[in-house]
Design a protein around this motif. Structure first.
Motif, PDB file in Angstrom:
ATOM      1  N   CYS A  53      43.626  78.185  59.757  1.00 20.81           N
ATOM      2  CA  CYS A  53      45.116  78.911  60.253  1.00 20.81           C
ATOM      3  C   CYS A  53      45.447  78.565  61.460  1.00 20.81           C
ATOM      4  N   SER A  54      44.498  78.052  62.557  1.00 24.07           N
ATOM      5  CA  SER A  54      44.784  78.094  63.656  1.00 24.07           C
ATOM      6  C   SER A  54      45.652  76.592  64.431  1.00 24.07           C
ATOM      7  N   GLY A  55      45.258  75.381  63.416  1.00 27.22           N
ATOM      8  CA  GLY A  55      45.807  74.323  63.745  1.00 27.22           C
ATOM      9  C   GLY A  55      45.372  73.648  65.078  1.00 27.22           C
ATOM     10  N   ALA A  56      44.355  74.301  65.581  1.00 30.74           N
ATOM     11  CA  ALA A  56      43.912  73.911  66.920  1.00 30.74           C
ATOM     12  C   ALA A  56      43.114  72.329  66.602  1.00 30.74           C
ATOM     13  N   ASP A  57      43.034  71.695  67.861  1.00 31.52           N
ATOM     14  CA  ASP A  57      42.391  70.447  67.602  1.00 31.52           C
ATOM     15  C   ASP A  57      40.921  70.623  67.298  1.00 31.52           C
ATOM     16  N   GLY A  58      40.320  69.785  66.415  1.00 35.27           N
ATOM     17  CA  GLY A  58      38.882  69.915  66.088  1.00 35.27           C
ATOM     18  C   GLY A  58      38.610  71.164  65.127  1.00 35.27           C
ATOM     19  N   GLN A  59      39.362  71.893  64.771  1.00 37.98           N
ATOM     20  CA  GLN A  59      38.981  73.013  63.851  1.00 37.98           C
ATOM     21  C   GLN A  59      38.984  72.625  62.441  1.00 37.98           C
ATOM     22  N   LEU A  60      39.718  71.693  61.968  1.00 39.24           N
ATOM     23  CA  LEU A  60      39.412  71.219  60.447  1.00 39.24           C
ATOM     24  C   LEU A  60      38.185  70.525  60.461  1.00 39.24           C
ATOM     25  N   THR A  61      37.786  69.705  61.335  1.00 37.97           N
ATOM     26  CA  THR A  61      36.488  68.972  61.281  1.00 37.97           C
ATOM     27  C   THR A  61      35.630  70.189  61.284  1.00 37.97           C
ATOM     28  N   ARG A  62      35.697  70.989  62.127  1.00 37.64           N
ATOM     29  CA  ARG A  62      34.816  72.304  62.190  1.00 37.64           C
ATOM     30  C   ARG A  62      34.565  72.750  60.830  1.00 37.64           C
ATOM     31  N   SER A  63      35.674  72.983  60.259  1.00 38.95           N
ATOM     32  CA  SER A  63      35.803  73.762  58.799  1.00 38.95           C
ATOM     33  C   SER A  63      34.665  73.345  58.093  1.00 38.95           C
ATOM     34  N   PHE A  64      34.765  71.721  57.896  1.00 42.66           N
ATOM     35  CA  PHE A  64      33.906  70.962  56.882  1.00 42.66           C
ATOM     36  C   PHE A  64      32.361  71.277  57.438  1.00 42.66           C
ATOM     37  N   ASP A  65      32.151  71.410  58.644  1.00 40.65           N
ATOM     38  CA  ASP A  65      30.843  71.909  59.228  1.00 40.65           C
ATOM     39  C   ASP A  65      30.183  73.210  58.432  1.00 40.65           C
ATOM     40  N   LEU A  66      31.090  74.161  58.490  1.00 42.31           N
ATOM     41  CA  LEU A  66      31.094  75.368  58.029  1.00 42.31           C
ATOM     42  C   LEU A  66      30.938  75.668  56.382  1.00 42.31           C
ATOM     43  N   VAL A  67      31.709  75.244  55.668  1.00 36.59           N
ATOM     44  CA  VAL A  67      31.899  75.442  54.337  1.00 36.59           C
ATOM     45  C   VAL A  67      30.599  74.688  53.532  1.00 36.59           C
ATOM     46  N   ARG A  68      30.268  75.482  52.622  1.00 36.16           N
ATOM     47  CA  ARG A  68      29.062  75.017  51.772  1.00 36.16           C
ATOM     48  C   ARG A  68      29.419  73.715  50.945  1.00 36.16           C
TER      49      ARG A  68
END
Length: 350
Positions: A244-259
């Protein structure tokens, strides 16, 4: 009437204008409150981004200067001449996603995907004004027990409701929301209201983390503590991540986090492009879905119900109430400062 009109970058003027006459299927709404969205701020600082400036929008026939504001709640003061929609005196949240009504998407009730979609406050005159014209049939009534000062959050709450509807397996899910602004806070609460087993919220602001934990069963952590929090979940890990942030790098980070096999819902809209890690997407069979334009009957109406029955504890999210006359001198500078204790600014248009 007074209206806050966008003339150009860093040029918003609260000025006296004459509203047009409503069409047969439209109501005239006396605006009580209108929230300021991040898109309003971005049009002020970096526009034109969405506002038409070179030629009129094909649906509205409008172009700059036009009135901003799409998070609106008010009272009907003139009913639609064709008899549709609410009566005079009804408190309403006007929906702001208008399609052409004839294209493939509109015929499937997906007006937000219409190639000619028109959003008041962006491609047509919106609600940062004393009066607003709205489609009669898509106005959602505000129940008697819901204060107007809280109902102003119905539009951002509808964004959250739609994001959660993108997850068919939400019941019992282990979830994370990235970003603790208004949309992130409402998404985290909507996730739990929909039956998720748990929800974490991550944000660098201590104020926003404390707010999340004080107003729901959300657990919050700082970005530096996120890896440890996810590790403590054990296998299989996070089922869903709402970015929900739209901040740079957070979409990629989300893929690192989700199973593996999990889902990432992209809600935040950043200013540029973000890479998607193909190995995590393909080999891990993770899924990515976007969520943006809400529907009046499925999302806005549900958001109003959740606000009314308290499943969304949103009253304190309006951290500042500012008169329309002070929009330019007080509200916009307040939003432009990196103040973590600002969540939602509501403009008093009465």
């Amino acid at each position: 009437m007074l209206a806050a009109r966008w003339h150009g970058r860093y040029d918003i003027r609260v000025e006296d204008v004459v509203p047009r006459v409503p069409r047969d299927d439209e109501v005239l709404v006396k605006v009580h409150w209108c929230g300021i969205c991040g898109t309003d701020l971005e049009e002020y600082r970096a526009g034109p981004l969405i506002i038409p400036t070179d030629e009129p929008h094909p649906l509205s026939g409008r172009m700059a200067p036009l009135t901003l504001g799409h998070e609106v709640v008010g009272e009907v003061v003139r009913a639609a001449r064709d008899g549709t929609g609410p009566a005079v005196g009804t408190r309403v949240v006007p929906d702001v996603v208008n399609g052409c009504g004839q294209c493939w998407w509109c015929l499937r009730h997906e007006e937000g995907l219409c190639p000619s979609v028109c959003v008041p406050g962006q491609q047509d005159d919106g609600g940062l004004a004393q009066l607003m014209i709205a489609k009669a049939r898509t106005c959602v009534s505000v129940p008697p027990g819901l204060p107007m000062e809280t109902a102003v959050l119905a539009e951002p709450a509808a964004v959250a409701v739609r994001a959660v509807r993108k997850v068919p397996e939400i019941i019992g899910a282990v979830t994370l929301v990235v970003g603790g602004g208004t949309i992130g806070q409402l998404t985290a609460q909507a996730v739990l209201a929909a039956g998720a087993a748990s929800c974490w919220l991550v944000d660098p602001s201590e104020y926003r983390r404390r707010f999340a934990e004080a107003h729901s069963s959300v657990r919050a952590c700082s970005p530096g503590d996120l890896d440890a929090a996810v590790a403590d979940l054990g296998a299989p890990g996070l089922d869903v991540v709402f970015e929900c942030s739209g901040a740079d790098g957070q979409l990629t980070r989300s893929f690192d986090l989700v199973r593996p096999g999990g889902l990432v819902v992209a809600v935040g809209l950043g200013s540029g492009t973000q890479p998607v890690p193909l190995p995590a997407l393909v080999l891990g069979e993770r899924r990515l879905v976007g969520s943006a334009a809400h529907l009046w009957d499925a999302d806005v109406a549900q958001a109003v119900r959740l606000l009314a029955d308290g499943r969304l504890d949103a009253a304190d999210m309006v951290t500042h109430q500012i008169p329309l006359q002070d929009l330019v001198t007080v509200a916009l500078p307040l939003l432009s400062q990196p103040d973590p204790e600002v969540l939602k600014i509501a403009i008093d248009c009465r």
